[in-house]
Design an enzyme around this catalytic site. Structure first.
Site, PDB file in Angstrom:
ATOM      1  N   ARG A 178       0.820  -1.278   0.044  1.00  0.00           N
ATOM      2  CA  ARG A 178      -0.045  -0.097   0.089  1.00  0.00           C
ATOM      3  C   ARG A 178       0.744   1.359   0.136  1.00  0.00           C
ATOM      4  NH1 ARG A 178      -4.882   0.341   2.121  1.00  0.00           N
ATOM      5  NH2 ARG A 178      -4.324   2.165   3.497  1.00  0.00           N
ATOM      6  N   ARG A 182      10.018   4.845  -2.693  1.00  0.00           N
ATOM      7  CA  ARG A 182      10.547   5.769  -3.991  1.00  0.00           C
ATOM      8  C   ARG A 182      12.155   5.947  -3.744  1.00  0.00           C
ATOM      9  NH1 ARG A 182       6.142   9.683  -2.658  1.00  0.00           N
ATOM     10  NH2 ARG A 182       4.146   8.607  -3.545  1.00  0.00           N
ATOM     11  N   ARG A 256      -8.820  -6.366  13.637  1.00  0.00           N
ATOM     12  CA  ARG A 256      -8.094  -5.186  14.562  1.00  0.00           C
ATOM     13  C   ARG A 256      -9.106  -4.013  14.988  1.00  0.00           C
ATOM     14  NH1 ARG A 256      -4.302  -1.341  13.741  1.00  0.00           N
ATOM     15  NH2 ARG A 256      -4.738  -1.254  11.598  1.00  0.00           N
ATOM     16  N   ARG A 287       0.321   6.619  16.047  1.00  0.00           N
ATOM     17  CA  ARG A 287       0.433   7.908  15.322  1.00  0.00           C
ATOM     18  C   ARG A 287      -0.306   9.005  16.082  1.00  0.00           C
ATOM     19  NH1 ARG A 287      -2.376   6.115   9.657  1.00  0.00           N
ATOM     20  NH2 ARG A 287      -4.054   5.210  10.366  1.00  0.00           N
ATOM     21  N   GLU A 310      -3.542   7.486  18.464  1.00  0.00           N
ATOM     22  CA  GLU A 310      -4.063   6.269  17.978  1.00  0.00           C
ATOM     23  C   GLU A 310      -3.376   5.013  18.472  1.00  0.00           C
ATOM     24  OE1 GLU A 310      -4.710   6.219  13.599  1.00  0.00           O
ATOM     25  OE2 GLU A 310      -4.400   3.941  13.531  1.00  0.00           O
ATOM     26  N   TYR A 358      -9.322  -5.136   2.948  1.00  0.00           N
ATOM     27  CA  TYR A 358      -8.529  -3.724   3.326  1.00  0.00           C
ATOM     28  C   TYR A 358      -8.865  -2.452   2.273  1.00  0.00           C
ATOM     29  CZ  TYR A 358      -4.630  -1.340   5.564  1.00  0.00           C
ATOM     30  OH  TYR A 358      -3.664  -0.470   6.208  1.00  0.00           O
ATOM     31  N   ASP A 360      -9.729   1.051   0.651  1.00  0.00           N
ATOM     32  CA  ASP A 360      -9.677   2.328   0.801  1.00  0.00           C
ATOM     33  C   ASP A 360     -11.259   2.903   0.166  1.00  0.00           C
ATOM     34  OD1 ASP A 360      -7.421   3.023   2.020  1.00  0.00           O
ATOM     35  OD2 ASP A 360      -6.381   2.992   0.190  1.00  0.00           O
TER      36      ASP A 360
HETATM   37  P1  FAD Z   1     -17.640   1.274   6.580  1.00  0.00           P
HETATM   38  O1  FAD Z   1     -17.435   2.602   6.429  1.00  0.00           O
HETATM   39  O2  FAD Z   1     -17.152   0.509   7.897  1.00  0.00           O
HETATM   40  O3  FAD Z   1     -19.430   1.182   7.011  1.00  0.00           O
HETATM   41  C1  FAD Z   1     -19.833  -0.087   7.437  1.00  0.00           C
HETATM   42  C2  FAD Z   1     -21.185   0.387   8.247  1.00  0.00           C
HETATM   43  O4  FAD Z   1     -22.054  -0.833   8.504  1.00  0.00           O
HETATM   44  C3  FAD Z   1     -20.662   1.118   9.462  1.00  0.00           C
HETATM   45  O5  FAD Z   1     -21.432   2.426   9.592  1.00  0.00           O
HETATM   46  C4  FAD Z   1     -21.479   0.031  10.649  1.00  0.00           C
HETATM   47  O6  FAD Z   1     -21.726   0.576  11.846  1.00  0.00           O
HETATM   48  C5  FAD Z   1     -22.489  -0.670   9.700  1.00  0.00           C
HETATM   49  N1  FAD Z   1     -22.940  -1.904  10.403  1.00  0.00           N
HETATM   50  C6  FAD Z   1     -22.080  -3.144  10.572  1.00  0.00           C
HETATM   51  N2  FAD Z   1     -22.796  -3.945  11.064  1.00  0.00           N
HETATM   52  C7  FAD Z   1     -24.042  -3.270  11.098  1.00  0.00           C
HETATM   53  C8  FAD Z   1     -25.226  -4.176  11.575  1.00  0.00           C
HETATM   54  N3  FAD Z   1     -25.261  -5.375  12.036  1.00  0.00           N
HETATM   55  N4  FAD Z   1     -26.381  -3.442  11.435  1.00  0.00           N
HETATM   56  C9  FAD Z   1     -26.539  -2.151  10.922  1.00  0.00           C
HETATM   57  N5  FAD Z   1     -25.440  -1.497  10.413  1.00  0.00           N
HETATM   58  C10 FAD Z   1     -24.045  -2.216  10.722  1.00  0.00           C
HETATM   59  N6  FAD Z   1      -9.587   5.104   3.307  1.00  0.00           N
HETATM   60  C11 FAD Z   1      -9.115   5.847   2.426  1.00  0.00           C
HETATM   61  O7  FAD Z   1      -9.414   5.920   1.149  1.00  0.00           O
HETATM   62  N7  FAD Z   1      -8.182   6.725   2.845  1.00  0.00           N
HETATM   63  C12 FAD Z   1      -7.920   6.969   4.174  1.00  0.00           C
HETATM   64  O8  FAD Z   1      -6.897   7.877   4.728  1.00  0.00           O
HETATM   65  C13 FAD Z   1      -8.273   5.932   5.124  1.00  0.00           C
HETATM   66  N8  FAD Z   1      -7.970   6.026   6.521  1.00  0.00           N
HETATM   67  C14 FAD Z   1      -8.556   5.122   7.495  1.00  0.00           C
HETATM   68  C15 FAD Z   1      -7.980   5.064   8.642  1.00  0.00           C
HETATM   69  C16 FAD Z   1      -8.940   4.180   9.701  1.00  0.00           C
HETATM   70  C17 FAD Z   1      -8.513   4.330  10.917  1.00  0.00           C
HETATM   71  C18 FAD Z   1      -9.779   3.251   9.187  1.00  0.00           C
HETATM   72  C19 FAD Z   1     -10.480   2.089  10.032  1.00  0.00           C
HETATM   73  C20 FAD Z   1     -10.137   3.122   7.822  1.00  0.00           C
HETATM   74  C21 FAD Z   1      -9.461   4.122   6.906  1.00  0.00           C
HETATM   75  N9  FAD Z   1     -10.004   4.076   5.379  1.00  0.00           N
HETATM   76  C22 FAD Z   1      -9.278   5.030   4.662  1.00  0.00           C
HETATM   77  C23 FAD Z   1     -10.865   2.959   5.083  1.00  0.00           C
HETATM   78  C24 FAD Z   1     -12.159   3.685   4.900  1.00  0.00           C
HETATM   79  O9  FAD Z   1     -12.620   3.792   6.196  1.00  0.00           O
HETATM   80  C25 FAD Z   1     -13.222   2.439   4.165  1.00  0.00           C
HETATM   81  O10 FAD Z   1     -12.737   2.235   3.001  1.00  0.00           O
HETATM   82  C26 FAD Z   1     -14.553   2.937   4.021  1.00  0.00           C
HETATM   83  O11 FAD Z   1     -14.928   3.240   5.233  1.00  0.00           O
HETATM   84  C27 FAD Z   1     -15.294   1.480   3.653  1.00  0.00           C
HETATM   85  O12 FAD Z   1     -16.558   1.853   3.734  1.00  0.00           O
HETATM   86  P2  FAD Z   1     -17.552   0.678   3.999  1.00  0.00           P
HETATM   87  O13 FAD Z   1     -18.919   1.172   3.646  1.00  0.00           O
HETATM   88  O14 FAD Z   1     -17.079  -0.671   3.245  1.00  0.00           O
HETATM   89  O15 FAD Z   1     -17.420   0.479   5.310  1.00  0.00           O
HETATM   90  N1  UDP Z   2       3.677   1.047   7.988  1.00  0.00           N
HETATM   91  C1  UDP Z   2       4.652   1.128   8.753  1.00  0.00           C
HETATM   92  N2  UDP Z   2       5.412   2.262   9.307  1.00  0.00           N
HETATM   93  C2  UDP Z   2       4.591   3.558   9.011  1.00  0.00           C
HETATM   94  C3  UDP Z   2       3.621   3.457   8.054  1.00  0.00           C
HETATM   95  C4  UDP Z   2       3.245   2.259   7.714  1.00  0.00           C
HETATM   96  O1  UDP Z   2       5.312   0.123   9.168  1.00  0.00           O
HETATM   97  O2  UDP Z   2       5.377   4.457   9.273  1.00  0.00           O
HETATM   98  C5  UDP Z   2       3.048  -0.262   7.614  1.00  0.00           C
HETATM   99  C6  UDP Z   2       1.843  -0.682   8.562  1.00  0.00           C
HETATM  100  O3  UDP Z   2       2.230  -2.319   8.625  1.00  0.00           O
HETATM  101  C7  UDP Z   2       0.774  -0.572   7.833  1.00  0.00           C
HETATM  102  C8  UDP Z   2       1.120  -0.298   6.580  1.00  0.00           C
HETATM  103  O4  UDP Z   2       2.366  -0.027   6.374  1.00  0.00           O
HETATM  104  O5  UDP Z   2      -0.217  -1.206   8.386  1.00  0.00           O
HETATM  105  C9  UDP Z   2       0.156   0.296   5.640  1.00  0.00           C
HETATM  106  O6  UDP Z   2       0.201   1.738   5.996  1.00  0.00           O
HETATM  107  P1  UDP Z   2      -0.990   2.893   5.808  1.00  0.00           P
HETATM  108  O7  UDP Z   2      -0.722   4.085   6.081  1.00  0.00           O
HETATM  109  O8  UDP Z   2      -1.547   2.481   4.561  1.00  0.00           O
HETATM  110  O9  UDP Z   2      -2.134   2.243   6.989  1.00  0.00           O
HETATM  111  P2  UDP Z   2      -3.275   2.697   7.335  1.00  0.00           P
HETATM  112  O10 UDP Z   2      -3.545   4.089   7.130  1.00  0.00           O
HETATM  113  O11 UDP Z   2      -4.254   2.059   6.645  1.00  0.00           O
HETATM  114  O12 UDP Z   2      -3.667   2.247   8.851  1.00  0.00           O
END
Ligand code: FAD
Ligand code: UDP
Length: 388
Positions: A178, A182, A256, A287, A310, A358, A360
């Site tokens: 991911r 570079r 997780r 972070r 976090e 996983y 985005d």
């Molecule tokens: P979700 O957003 O998880 O939505 C699922 C929904 O289903 C939730 O609201 C939940 O409450 C609901 N649900 C589950 N079970 C039930 C049930 N039984 N009844 C009713 N409702 C239910 N993506 C990026 O592109 N850039 C980023 O920088 C980025 N950072 C992230 C950082 C973190 C900490 C996390 C956790 C994710 C990150 N993501 C990022 C990923 C992004 O959050 C997901 O791609 C996106 O949320 C996926 O959408 P989804 O609809 O699949 O799931």
């Molecule tokens: N990672 C790492 N060090 C960093 C940033 C990322 O080892 O400083 C690794 C870590 O295993 C992480 C993966 O690279 O799960 C992908 O990073 P990303 O920032 O995409 O993770 P996310 O934002 O989805 O938590």
């Protein structure tokens, strides 16, 4: 709740569910009911305004929007303008400053001398050869093969141990790919063609996607509490955890979860960057997010700022699952659930939780657009069955 008046029930209002709801209501005029067990829409990409500082906080950690798909970019731009923000990440290792993703700047700083692209290539190749890695198959081997042992030990080993609490040799190699590695001084986090943040915030995007006379939203409602009152013939898009749907019949998959420790700090700028990573094991968090830096175009107050530390840990059943671990042991379990999903009539499993992938945001939207075109539209237009 009267489910009989809905053509389609969507479980989960994250980007996957919201995209299907928008398409089904606006493109086909279907009556859609969206359920979410949380007290808000938007899933993990939701944001809110912190009352103490007025700063937009990404409720579940910084969400950076990036994509190389013009279709996805055009689609999200229907609901909001986007800023020109481009993400960079700072790393604090042994109280020194580095940039992430790993690039010539990171490498030169770590080794204390200027390294040209060919110096860096030779150095990494020597470290990979010394580690005896020929055909990397797991996370650790892949990371060392991309960045060399010294960078792996400094920036990846500790961070990944804290983030995944899983032996890196049991983790899939895709997790590290991911991140770009570079051999230039380019320190932008993403390689994608389009990047930016919604000018009016993520909450506004979801409100616009889901505000339509044909869309009914029920937040604070768990699907499993109302399942019995949904007509068995009602088509369902399910975006919750796939193992929960099948009552953990093939075991609990590894997920997780994350705990955020929020603090309003009495300074206008706490760390000078949106995200600072902490790879060292003597710091318990992975972070720190400082949300004001995501929107330099806004005039936030100068006296206070809000930060999130976090922390990552295994999800228990009662926890919110965020990241599929997908360790070697999870693969057989997921295959069993996939087979059950394929055999479940009238239900589509989608999104990060429903497909144990996983994803985005742009990938969740892109996948939902495909599911709408390939499954939902033919189902309602031509009577084709819904599958898996
Ligand atoms: P979700 O957003 O998880 O939505 C699922 C929904 O289903 C939730 O609201 C939940 O409450 C609901 N649900 C589950 N079970 C039930 C049930 N039984 N009844 C009713 N409702 C239910 N993506 C990026 O592109 N850039 C980023 O920088 C980025 N950072 C992230 C950082 C973190 C900490 C996390 C956790 C994710 C990150 N993501 C990022 C990923 C992004 O959050 C997901 O791609 C996106 O949320 C996926 O959408 P989804 O609809 O699949 O799931
Ligand atoms: N990672 C790492 N060090 C960093 C940033 C990322 O080892 O400083 C690794 C870590 O295993 C992480 C993966 O690279 O799960 C992908 O990073 P990303 O920032 O995409 O993770 P996310 O934002 O989805 O938590």
């Amino acid at each position: 709740m009267d489910f009989a008046s809905s053509d389609l029930i969507i479980v989960g209002s994250g980007f996957f569910g919201a995209t299907i709801a928008d398409r089904a209501a606006r493109e086909m005029g279907l009556r859609v009911c969206v359920l979410d067990r949380r007290d808000h829409i938007g899933g993990n990409a939701w944001s809110h305004i912190d009352p103490a500082t007025g700063i937009e906080v990404h409720t579940y950690g910084s969400h950076l929007f990036h994509t190389s798909s013009k279709d996805v970019w055009d689609y999200v731009n229907r609901f909001s303008g986007f800023s020109t923000y481009r993400h960079r990440v700072i790393v604090r290792h042994k109280d020194r400053f580095f940039t992430m993703p790993m690039n010539l700047g990171t490498l030169s700083s770590l080794f204390g001398r200027f390294l040209s692209p060919s110096d860096a290539k030779a150095l990494i190749a020597a470290e990979v050869a010394a580690a005896g890695i020929v055909n990397p198959t797991n996370f650790e081997e892949k990371a060392i093969s991309l960045a060399g042992r010294t960078m792996y030990d400094a920036f990846i080993k500790g961070y990944t141990a804290k983030q995944w609490q899983t032996d890196p040799r049991q983790l899939p190699a895709e997790i590290i790919t991911r991140l770009p590695m570079r051999l230039t001084f380019d320190d932008f986090y993403f390689n994608d063609t389009y990047e930016g943040l919604p000018l009016d915030g993520y909450a506004a995007i979801f409100e616009r996607m889901l505000t339509h006379p044909n869309i009914r939203i029920a937040t604070g409602v768990d699907y499993f509490d109302v399942r019995a009152s949904i007509p068995p013939s009602a088509p369902i898009v399910y975006t919750g955890p796939i193992d929960r749907y099948f009552d953990y019949r093939a075991g609990v998959l590894g997920w997780r979860t994350i705990d955020f420790e929020s603090e309003v700090v009495p300074v206008g700028d706490y760390q000078g960057a949106s995200v600072v990573n902490y790879p060292d094991m003597d710091v318990p968090f992975t972070r720190i997010h400082e949300f004001r830096h995501l929107h330099p175009e806004r005039s936030y107050q100068a006296e206070r700022s809000i930060i999130f530390r976090e922390y990552s840990r295994f999800a228990e059943r009662a926890d919110e699952p965020y990241y599929p671990i997908n360790a070697t042991a999870d693969k057989a379990g997921y295959d069993s659930y996939r087979a059950m999903a394929d055999a479940e009539p009238g239900v589509i499993f989608g999104g990060r939780l429903g497909t144990y992938r996983y994803l985005d945001m742009h990938q969740a939207i892109g996948a939902a657009m495909k599911v709408f075109e390939n499954q939902i539209r033919p189902h309602f237009a031509e009577g084709r069955g819904l599958k898996g």
